[in-house]
Design a protein around this motif. Sequence first.
Motif, PDB file in Angstrom:
ATOM      1  N   GLY A  82       0.752  -1.244   0.000  1.00 43.77           N
ATOM      2  CA  GLY A  82       0.000   0.000   0.000  1.00 43.77           C
ATOM      3  C   GLY A  82       0.787   1.300   0.000  1.00 43.77           C
ATOM      4  O   GLY A  82       0.280   2.319  -0.474  1.00 43.77           O
ATOM      5  N   PRO A  83       2.004   1.337   0.530  1.00 45.52           N
ATOM      6  CA  PRO A  83       2.730   2.602   0.623  1.00 45.52           C
ATOM      7  C   PRO A  83       3.000   3.250  -0.735  1.00 45.52           C
ATOM      8  O   PRO A  83       2.946   2.600  -1.780  1.00 45.52           O
ATOM      9  CB  PRO A  83       4.045   2.205   1.305  1.00 45.52           C
ATOM     10  CG  PRO A  83       3.699   1.000   2.092  1.00 45.52           C
ATOM     11  CD  PRO A  83       2.709   0.259   1.243  1.00 45.52           C
ATOM     12  N   LEU A  84       3.328   4.531  -0.672  1.00 45.80           N
ATOM     13  CA  LEU A  84       3.609   5.302  -1.883  1.00 45.80           C
ATOM     14  C   LEU A  84       5.076   5.257  -2.267  1.00 45.80           C
ATOM     15  O   LEU A  84       5.459   5.826  -3.293  1.00 45.80           O
ATOM     16  CB  LEU A  84       3.211   6.774  -1.667  1.00 45.80           C
ATOM     17  CG  LEU A  84       1.780   7.047  -1.210  1.00 45.80           C
ATOM     18  CD1 LEU A  84       1.572   8.545  -1.019  1.00 45.80           C
ATOM     19  CD2 LEU A  84       0.780   6.476  -2.198  1.00 45.80           C
ATOM     20  N   MET A  85       5.887   4.604  -1.450  1.00 45.97           N
ATOM     21  CA  MET A  85       7.323   4.590  -1.729  1.00 45.97           C
ATOM     22  C   MET A  85       7.960   3.276  -1.300  1.00 45.97           C
ATOM     23  O   MET A  85       7.382   2.521  -0.528  1.00 45.97           O
ATOM     24  CB  MET A  85       8.029   5.749  -1.013  1.00 45.97           C
ATOM     25  CG  MET A  85       7.839   5.809   0.495  1.00 45.97           C
ATOM     26  SD  MET A  85       8.769   4.604   1.497  1.00 45.97           S
ATOM     27  CE  MET A  85      10.433   5.201   1.259  1.00 45.97           C
ATOM     28  N   GLY A  86       9.145   3.057  -1.841  1.00 51.18           N
ATOM     29  CA  GLY A  86       9.952   1.930  -1.409  1.00 51.18           C
ATOM     30  C   GLY A  86       9.538   0.601  -2.011  1.00 51.18           C
ATOM     31  O   GLY A  86       8.576   0.503  -2.775  1.00 51.18           O
ATOM     32  N   PRO A  87      10.267  -0.439  -1.657  1.00 49.59           N
ATOM     33  CA  PRO A  87      10.004  -1.763  -2.211  1.00 49.59           C
ATOM     34  C   PRO A  87       8.816  -2.439  -1.551  1.00 49.59           C
ATOM     35  O   PRO A  87       8.385  -2.054  -0.465  1.00 49.59           O
ATOM     36  CB  PRO A  87      11.292  -2.526  -1.881  1.00 49.59           C
ATOM     37  CG  PRO A  87      11.742  -1.910  -0.584  1.00 49.59           C
ATOM     38  CD  PRO A  87      11.406  -0.449  -0.708  1.00 49.59           C
ATOM     39  N   VAL A  88       8.295  -3.451  -2.224  1.00 51.10           N
ATOM     40  CA  VAL A  88       7.404  -4.401  -1.572  1.00 51.10           C
ATOM     41  C   VAL A  88       8.289  -5.573  -1.164  1.00 51.10           C
ATOM     42  O   VAL A  88       9.139  -6.021  -1.938  1.00 51.10           O
ATOM     43  CB  VAL A  88       6.239  -4.838  -2.492  1.00 51.10           C
ATOM     44  CG1 VAL A  88       6.727  -5.505  -3.771  1.00 51.10           C
ATOM     45  CG2 VAL A  88       5.287  -5.772  -1.751  1.00 51.10           C
ATOM     46  N   GLY A 115       9.485  12.076   6.521  1.00 52.95           N
ATOM     47  CA  GLY A 115       8.957  11.392   7.703  1.00 52.95           C
ATOM     48  C   GLY A 115       8.758   9.901   7.536  1.00 52.95           C
ATOM     49  O   GLY A 115       7.888   9.306   8.180  1.00 52.95           O
ATOM     50  N   PHE A 116       9.568   9.266   6.692  1.00 52.18           N
ATOM     51  CA  PHE A 116       9.380   7.842   6.413  1.00 52.18           C
ATOM     52  C   PHE A 116       9.466   6.962   7.654  1.00 52.18           C
ATOM     53  O   PHE A 116       8.817   5.920   7.724  1.00 52.18           O
ATOM     54  CB  PHE A 116      10.415   7.362   5.387  1.00 52.18           C
ATOM     55  CG  PHE A 116      10.266   7.969   4.026  1.00 52.18           C
ATOM     56  CD1 PHE A 116       9.019   8.134   3.452  1.00 52.18           C
ATOM     57  CD2 PHE A 116      11.384   8.379   3.310  1.00 52.18           C
ATOM     58  CE1 PHE A 116       8.873   8.694   2.189  1.00 52.18           C
ATOM     59  CE2 PHE A 116      11.253   8.938   2.045  1.00 52.18           C
ATOM     60  CZ  PHE A 116       9.995   9.102   1.484  1.00 52.18           C
ATOM     61  N   ALA A 117      10.255   7.356   8.632  1.00 53.80           N
ATOM     62  CA  ALA A 117      10.425   6.525   9.831  1.00 53.80           C
ATOM     63  C   ALA A 117       9.116   6.373  10.596  1.00 53.80           C
ATOM     64  O   ALA A 117       8.889   5.355  11.249  1.00 53.80           O
ATOM     65  CB  ALA A 117      11.496   7.118  10.742  1.00 53.80           C
ATOM     66  N   SER A 118       8.246   7.376  10.504  1.00 54.02           N
ATOM     67  CA  SER A 118       6.991   7.307  11.260  1.00 54.02           C
ATOM     68  C   SER A 118       5.854   6.680  10.458  1.00 54.02           C
ATOM     69  O   SER A 118       5.166   5.788  10.949  1.00 54.02           O
ATOM     70  CB  SER A 118       6.577   8.700  11.746  1.00 54.02           C
ATOM     71  OG  SER A 118       6.389   9.577  10.641  1.00 54.02           O
ATOM     72  N   HIS A 119       5.660   7.116   9.216  1.00 64.04           N
ATOM     73  CA  HIS A 119       4.502   6.603   8.462  1.00 64.04           C
ATOM     74  C   HIS A 119       4.835   5.461   7.509  1.00 64.04           C
ATOM     75  O   HIS A 119       3.939   4.878   6.901  1.00 64.04           O
ATOM     76  CB  HIS A 119       3.812   7.734   7.696  1.00 64.04           C
ATOM     77  CG  HIS A 119       4.711   8.496   6.764  1.00 64.04           C
ATOM     78  ND1 HIS A 119       5.313   7.926   5.670  1.00 64.04           N
ATOM     79  CD2 HIS A 119       5.106   9.799   6.769  1.00 64.04           C
ATOM     80  CE1 HIS A 119       6.033   8.831   5.028  1.00 64.04           C
ATOM     81  NE2 HIS A 119       5.937   9.976   5.678  1.00 64.04           N
ATOM     82  N   LYS A 120       6.115   5.123   7.382  1.00 64.25           N
ATOM     83  CA  LYS A 120       6.567   3.979   6.573  1.00 64.25           C
ATOM     84  C   LYS A 120       6.151   4.077   5.102  1.00 64.25           C
ATOM     85  O   LYS A 120       6.036   3.070   4.412  1.00 64.25           O
ATOM     86  CB  LYS A 120       6.043   2.656   7.154  1.00 64.25           C
ATOM     87  CG  LYS A 120       6.310   2.474   8.645  1.00 64.25           C
ATOM     88  CD  LYS A 120       7.791   2.453   8.966  1.00 64.25           C
ATOM     89  CE  LYS A 120       8.092   2.053  10.394  1.00 64.25           C
ATOM     90  NZ  LYS A 120       7.697   3.034  11.408  1.00 64.25           N
ATOM     91  N   ALA A 155      -1.507  12.178   6.016  1.00 68.64           N
ATOM     92  CA  ALA A 155      -1.551  13.623   5.758  1.00 68.64           C
ATOM     93  C   ALA A 155      -0.143  14.208   5.777  1.00 68.64           C
ATOM     94  O   ALA A 155       0.204  15.071   4.950  1.00 68.64           O
ATOM     95  CB  ALA A 155      -2.437  14.303   6.801  1.00 68.64           C
ATOM     96  N   GLU A 156       0.678  13.739   6.716  1.00 68.54           N
ATOM     97  CA  GLU A 156       2.063  14.215   6.815  1.00 68.54           C
ATOM     98  C   GLU A 156       2.843  13.907   5.539  1.00 68.54           C
ATOM     99  O   GLU A 156       3.565  14.756   5.007  1.00 68.54           O
ATOM    100  CB  GLU A 156       2.749  13.550   8.014  1.00 68.54           C
ATOM    101  CG  GLU A 156       4.232  13.876   8.146  1.00 68.54           C
ATOM    102  CD  GLU A 156       4.968  12.965   9.122  1.00 68.54           C
ATOM    103  OE1 GLU A 156       6.171  13.178   9.314  1.00 68.54           O
ATOM    104  OE2 GLU A 156       4.337  12.036   9.672  1.00 68.54           O
TER     105      GLU A 156
END
Length: 199
Positions: free
Chosen positions: A25-31, A162-167, A172-173
């Motif tokens: 689901g995230p907008l960034m990074g690998p699955v 803020g990747f460390a918090s919302h992964k 919103a952040e």
Amino acid sequence: MKAEQTPLSWDTPGLLAGVDEAGRGPLMGPVVAAAVILDELNPIKGLADSKKLTPQRREALYDEIRAKALCCSIALATAEEIDRLNILQATMLAMRRAVESLRLKPNKVLVDGNRLPTLAIVSEAVIGGDAIVPAISAASILAKVYRDRWCAEFHLEYPQYGFASHKGYSTAEHLAALREHGACPQHRRSFAPVAEVLR
């Protein structure tokens, strides 16, 4: 009358691998996908769906799984592969890589969800498997912890998001940071919120 337990469809002799993923689901990074073959003679207490465990408990189980499993493997599909293939196909690719990287060859593979990667091994999709099949629970924990650690490391390079918090999820952040700073190299360009800031 003697009670009999109905054998589950995945009760087959030989080595059984559980497979699960994290990060669709995230907008960034690998699955990230993991495959785990547990050791029945060395059980691990407290295995459950990774989403229902605290971060501290996941971290502890991650280390225990790595120490006690007969073998395990973690693999990923990159953001670039996600954009090129789509998230479903990239997830299947990561799962296949995880299974094929196992040191031991399982007799059967159980995959969480309702889709199966293409494998040269008997496999079965188990909806809700991360809550009912210990090997899948273990795989879900490995995949989740590995990806969370990856996000924490990447946060050091791009702290403004803020990747460390919302992964990488669409909080919103995160969306505000995307609008302010644009996309970073790990953002998935094929995902709508990212595509919008690139227009």
